[in-house]
Design an enzyme around this catalytic site. Sequence first.
Site, PDB file in Angstrom:
ATOM      1  CB  SER A 151      -0.805  -0.118   1.108  1.00 15.44           C
ATOM      2  OG  SER A 151      -0.156  -0.083   2.222  1.00 15.44           O
ATOM      3  CE1 TYR A 152       2.967   2.199   4.846  1.00 19.78           C
ATOM      4  CE2 TYR A 152       5.242   2.445   4.970  1.00 19.78           C
ATOM      5  CZ  TYR A 152       3.958   2.271   5.591  1.00 19.78           C
ATOM      6  OH  TYR A 152       3.628   2.153   6.847  1.00 19.78           O
TER       7      TYR A 152
END
Length: 359
Positions: A151-152
């Site tokens: 998700s980063y």
Amino acid sequence: MSKIISRVLMAAVYFFSYTLSAAELQQLPAHVGGRVIAKRQANGDTAYSYAWLSIYFETAFRGDKLELKFADDKSKFRLLVDDQAPVIINRPGMLSYSVPGLTRGKHKVRLEKLSETQNQTAQFLGFYTPSTGKPISLQPREVQIEFIGDSYTVGYGNLSVRKECTDEQLFNNTDSQLAFGPLVAKHFNADYQVNAYSGQGVVRNYSGILPETNLILRYPYALHDMKTVYANNNWHPQVIVVGLGTNDFSTALQPNERWQSRAALQNDFVANYVEFIKQLHSKNRSANFVLMASDQMQGEVASQMQKVAAQLRAAGVTQLQAIEFKHLSYSGCHGHPSVKDGQLLAKLLIEHLNALKLR
């Protein structure tokens, strides 16, 4: 009314504005970025199926009319035409969008997917112009960069001004093209792939969910149905950036998980991460690898990444850097990096990649 909202409303209006009949239109050639399956249809046109994020489509032509056709009720896009203000096209469904205000002449067009759509496949049906329009060839890019992560790397909720978000707020506040990967690629005028998936890790997903899959098992496939292996003979990235481990280590082990201790999880993580990079290296012998990890989780992610890097260097993967990043605000949805954080990460990566003289 803000300019952004105004442009969104204009997009909605023009979906229903004058469109040409199919017989009057020709499909323009498109340059595609990211993992997309292009399939020729019965009428000779090409449809583009996708599931991964940060894909983009580009074309150029001489004329004064342009239509975009969609079969996608899940995704959000940004349309860029010449120097006009960007237009957000949100969940278009089975609709055509006519670009307003085009004057006769040369035009350059880019359509960017902004949202993450997990486990869902949709289609872009192409750019169309009247038969009087003339396609213009795009200048090929010399640099290719691939970003692999969680998700980063996705840009999860990066537009949000608060950490608590509903699912709809998360959708509205995610712009994957403002995450660090596309920012870096655009700096170097590079084509790029962002092969990332929120919540999944190397051997373990967030809080132990969905133990039957992970990012490494998902990576080989063109779509998230995990049936069609991705193949592209024209994809030879000079740089592969990998940022994994947050989901493996950000939560405590659950009683039903297969690892009996944190040390066992760490050992499994390192072994599988090393093997994954070795496989990538065997297919991309000239690529430079960059491993990234945050200083969160009491340094656990970064320390395990350094073990991975050491083993890879010992195994002969010498074109490799390991970067630990710090001092992010994590002010996006659910404590994820913000747009400003993405800019800081992009700056950090650009500084490291400048030495490689990619352009």
